[in-house]
Structure formats: structure tokens, C-alpha cells
Write an enzyme that holds these catalytic residues in place. Sequence first.
Site, PDB file in Angstrom:
ATOM      1  NE  ARG A   1      42.944  18.435 -10.131  1.00 31.69           N
ATOM      2  CZ  ARG A   1      41.769  17.951  -9.748  1.00 31.69           C
ATOM      3  NH1 ARG A   1      41.669  16.712  -9.359  1.00 31.69           N
ATOM      4  NH2 ARG A   1      40.697  18.703  -9.743  1.00 31.69           N
TER       5      ARG A   1
ATOM      6  NE  ARG B   1      42.260  18.285  -5.139  1.00 34.51           N
ATOM      7  CZ  ARG B   1      40.969  18.259  -5.419  1.00 34.51           C
ATOM      8  NH1 ARG B   1      40.198  17.319  -4.928  1.00 34.51           N
ATOM      9  NH2 ARG B   1      40.428  19.188  -6.169  1.00 34.51           N
TER      10      ARG B   1
HETATM   11  P1  AMP Z   1      36.786  18.592 -11.684  1.00 31.80           P
HETATM   12  O1  AMP Z   1      38.028  17.800 -11.629  1.00 31.80           O
HETATM   13  O2  AMP Z   1      35.530  17.766 -11.678  1.00 31.80           O
HETATM   14  O3  AMP Z   1      36.727  19.688 -10.646  1.00 31.80           O
HETATM   15  O4  AMP Z   1      36.784  19.353 -13.113  1.00 31.80           O
HETATM   16  C1  AMP Z   1      37.851  20.193 -13.503  1.00 31.80           C
HETATM   17  C2  AMP Z   1      37.355  21.152 -14.574  1.00 31.80           C
HETATM   18  O5  AMP Z   1      36.847  20.429 -15.713  1.00 31.80           O
HETATM   19  C3  AMP Z   1      36.187  22.040 -14.148  1.00 31.80           C
HETATM   20  O6  AMP Z   1      36.625  23.192 -13.452  1.00 31.80           O
HETATM   21  C4  AMP Z   1      35.545  22.377 -15.496  1.00 31.80           C
HETATM   22  O7  AMP Z   1      36.297  23.361 -16.193  1.00 31.80           O
HETATM   23  C5  AMP Z   1      35.691  21.064 -16.261  1.00 31.80           C
HETATM   24  N1  AMP Z   1      34.513  20.174 -16.051  1.00 31.80           N
HETATM   25  C6  AMP Z   1      34.484  18.977 -15.385  1.00 31.80           C
HETATM   26  N2  AMP Z   1      33.254  18.434 -15.401  1.00 31.80           N
HETATM   27  C7  AMP Z   1      32.474  19.300 -16.082  1.00 31.80           C
HETATM   28  C8  AMP Z   1      31.095  19.299 -16.439  1.00 31.80           C
HETATM   29  N3  AMP Z   1      30.249  18.308 -16.065  1.00 31.80           N
HETATM   30  N4  AMP Z   1      30.625  20.353 -17.154  1.00 31.80           N
HETATM   31  C9  AMP Z   1      31.437  21.362 -17.538  1.00 31.80           C
HETATM   32  N5  AMP Z   1      32.753  21.428 -17.229  1.00 31.80           N
HETATM   33  C10 AMP Z   1      33.283  20.402 -16.516  1.00 31.80           C
END
Ligand code: AMP
Length: 233
Positions: free
Chosen positions: A176, A143
Amino acid sequence: MAQKTSRDIGPVVLLGPPGAGKGTQSKRIMERYLIPQVSTGDILRHNVAQGTELGRAAKAVMARGELVSDDLVCEMVKKRLCNPDCRRGYILDGFPRTAAQAGWLDALLDDKLFDNSRPTRAWPIVMSLDVDYNQLLLRITGRRSCPTCGRIYNVHFQPPRVEGICDLEGSRLVTRNDDRLEVIQPRLAAYEEQTRPVADYYQRTGRLVSVDGDRPADEVTAQIFRILEDQHA
Ligand code: AMP
């Protein structure tokens, strides 16, 4: 495919590990039903970039690939759902991520004082995007995104015309921080450990619909639209 409709759809929850296609499918649902995507990962990254209090609290945890505390995330989500643009519905992307967050969301939606999702429906439509593990690794490590327009590419499946450069903006594509290989394993482990119980939670209450996320993105979208239409038939 993305024919627009302004029907009320209520809350939609997309479950699935990193790389399952939640971001792509959320955007398509958003475009068709004209409702916002509420991505906790995006909101957290925005806060980290802006250096807000929340961002400072979340930054190190995210860099380790661990989950930000339920308290911080739930408060952030509640604030977002109170926004008037969520009245007709919204797509939760990356939330709930723990059983505690799922319970918190049910309590919030059941709260008569919090009526953003009413009168359409109180409970979310919950879909889980199921994808093979090796396919996930390729999707995540490949990605790349454009820092200017946010467009997502994949070096294996959807490369830009010129390697490393955005087709639209000409900007150099970036990986990212939390897509780096050393962060992926803990992220997938965190998913298995903490988010499986969320799927189980919704399964037990008969609200989980499985979607085969290994199929091409357009077919997955078509299946999701069918599910959403069936729920409202
Ligand atoms: P994502 O882009 O959804 O994979 O989120 C990136 C990072 O943000 C994750 O690896 C977590 O560290 C944090 N994160 C996102 N959503 C949550 C959630 N619902 N609860 C806790 N941490 C979150």
C-alpha cells in the site's frame, strides 16, 4: 471462534496505531456480530481510486502520511452511519483519530435526530489495541495485499506460499502506498500527536478498555469478544 450472533452491539471503536491489528480484528467482530466495518482509511482510499471530489482533496494529504481534515472525514462518516446496515451496530476502524473527531462523534450519537445506534446504546464501546513500537514497524513494512481479493499478507509473519503472489488469486501482491517506510514515521508520529488525546479523552470518561495487541491475533480476538459480551451481560 467466529460463531455468528445477531445481537445488537451498538457502536464499537477500535483505537490503535497503524499496524496494531485494527483491520484484522474489525473483520472478525464484523463476521461474528454481522455488523459492518466502517474504515475511514478504506473509504478514503476508495475515493482516491475513484477520483471523486473527496478523493482528490484527500490524495496528497494521505500520500504525505498526514491526517485528512476533520470536516471532510466527519461528513464522510456521518453519511456512512446513516446507511441502514448500521442500525444494529458498526465498528469504527481508524475513526475517531483526533480529539475533535471524538467530540464530534459523541455529539452525533447524542443527537436525538440521529438514532441509528438507538435503542441499543448511545455510547460506543472503546477498545485500544496496544502494541510494541518495533513490532509495529515489522508489521507495517511487511504488509502486502492482493489487488484482486484484498487479502492481507505479511512477509515476516504470514507470507504467501509463493513469494509476492496471492495464494488465492495468483495476483502479484502490492505494498500500500501509505505503508512505505518513508510514510510510516510521519504516520506513527501523527498517531502519537493527534490520536493519543483520543485515548485520553475516552480514558477520562471511563470508557477506554485496553487490549494487549502484542499477543497472537486469535487471543486478541478472544479477549475482544469477551469484552463485548461483558458489556452486554
Ligand atoms: P488507515 O488505513 O486507517 O491507516 O488510513 C490511511 C490514511 O487515511 C491516514 O494516514 C490518513 O491520511 C487518512 N485517514 C484515515 N482515517 C482518518 C481519520 N479518521 N481522520 C483523518 N485522516 C484519516
